[in-house]
Design a protein around this motif. Structure first.
Motif, PDB file in Angstrom:
ATOM      1  N   CYS A  67     -26.685  22.605 -45.307  1.00 20.71           N
ATOM      2  CA  CYS A  67     -26.557  24.024 -44.985  1.00 20.71           C
ATOM      3  C   CYS A  67     -27.485  24.859 -45.881  1.00 20.71           C
ATOM      4  O   CYS A  67     -28.214  25.736 -45.395  1.00 20.71           O
ATOM      5  N   ALA A  71     -30.916  27.020 -44.861  1.00 25.82           N
ATOM      6  CA  ALA A  71     -31.108  28.422 -45.257  1.00 25.82           C
ATOM      7  C   ALA A  71     -32.425  28.598 -46.012  1.00 25.82           C
ATOM      8  O   ALA A  71     -33.136  29.587 -45.792  1.00 25.82           O
ATOM      9  N   GLU A  74     -35.215  28.641 -43.513  1.00 22.91           N
ATOM     10  CA  GLU A  74     -35.214  29.802 -42.619  1.00 22.91           C
ATOM     11  C   GLU A  74     -35.389  31.138 -43.351  1.00 22.91           C
ATOM     12  O   GLU A  74     -35.474  32.178 -42.706  1.00 22.91           O
ATOM     13  N   SER A  75     -35.454  31.115 -44.685  1.00 21.30           N
ATOM     14  CA  SER A  75     -35.483  32.359 -45.466  1.00 21.30           C
ATOM     15  C   SER A  75     -36.864  32.951 -45.653  1.00 21.30           C
ATOM     16  O   SER A  75     -36.986  34.068 -46.140  1.00 21.30           O
ATOM     17  N   ILE A 102     -24.911  29.667 -43.436  1.00 19.88           N
ATOM     18  CA  ILE A 102     -26.379  29.719 -43.516  1.00 19.88           C
ATOM     19  C   ILE A 102     -26.831  31.166 -43.692  1.00 19.88           C
ATOM     20  O   ILE A 102     -27.713  31.460 -44.503  1.00 19.88           O
ATOM     21  N   GLU A 103     -26.218  32.092 -42.976  1.00 20.73           N
ATOM     22  CA  GLU A 103     -26.578  33.510 -43.105  1.00 20.73           C
ATOM     23  C   GLU A 103     -26.315  34.030 -44.518  1.00 20.73           C
ATOM     24  O   GLU A 103     -27.122  34.779 -45.068  1.00 20.73           O
ATOM     25  N   LYS A 106     -29.024  32.555 -46.721  1.00 14.61           N
ATOM     26  CA  LYS A 106     -30.301  33.214 -46.429  1.00 14.61           C
ATOM     27  C   LYS A 106     -30.360  34.586 -47.103  1.00 14.61           C
ATOM     28  O   LYS A 106     -31.379  34.949 -47.704  1.00 14.61           O
TER      29      LYS A 106
END
Length: 173
Positions: A67, A71, A74-75, A102-103, A106
């Motif tokens: 996880c 993140a 994707e960051s 994950i949000e 991030k």
């Protein structure tokens, strides 16, 4: 809301230490901060409870290291940033909602990148340590950015507070 209780818990510890050393100003300041946190969050809890009555979130068993790695990917962390991930157990699982976790991560990494860029750090670094304590999974994220000023630090557990005036931010990261 857990953040509010963590803040209250830490301020309580500070009060205990201040009482032992006779620092009445610190005690008064911490009591005021605890009152402020609790009053705001009582209202927020009531509103949120009403709003969430008919809401459900799907939970699953999630590998927390995967996880965090998702993140990171994707960051949009710049390639010159050194990322260090230290986990005693790479197969550590938690019950949660993968998308939301994950949000959260991030948001933390984006905050780190912004703090590092604000300080204009020559060797930018983000360190992540994943550990366990009792039945809890602890994810610590540390960067070598500008840090927080004391005014913002006092409001760190205030829901919806943000110090970012020119950047979109909800204050719930």
């Amino acid at each position: 809301y857990k953040n509010a209780f963590i803040g209250i818990n830490r301020f309580t510890s500070t009060i205990e230490n201040a009482i032992k050393s006779g620092k009445t100003d610190t005690v008064t300041e911490c009591v005021e901060l605890i009152r402020e946190i609790s009053e705001k969050d009582i209202t927020n809890i009531s509103r949120t409870t009403e709003m969430l009555k008919n809401t459900s979130i799907d939970y699953s068993i999630i590998n927390i290291c995967e996880c965090v790695n998702t993140a990171i990917a994707e960051s949009g962390i710049p390639s010159n940033f050194k990322i260090s991930l230290n986990a005693a157990n790479k197969q550590l699982f938690v019950l949660g909602n993968e998308y939301h976790l994950i949000e959260v991560f991030k948001n933390m990494f984006i905050n780190s990148v912004q703090a590092i860029k604000k300080k204009n750090t020559i060797l930018p670094q983000i360190d992540i340590v994943i550990s366990t304590e009792d039945t809890f999974c602890i994810v610590e994220i540390k960067d070598n950015g500008c840090g927080m000023n004391s005014k913002d630090f006092k409001k760190i557990f205030s829901t919806f507070y943000t110090s970012k005036k020119h950047i979109a931010g909800s204050g719930i990261g």
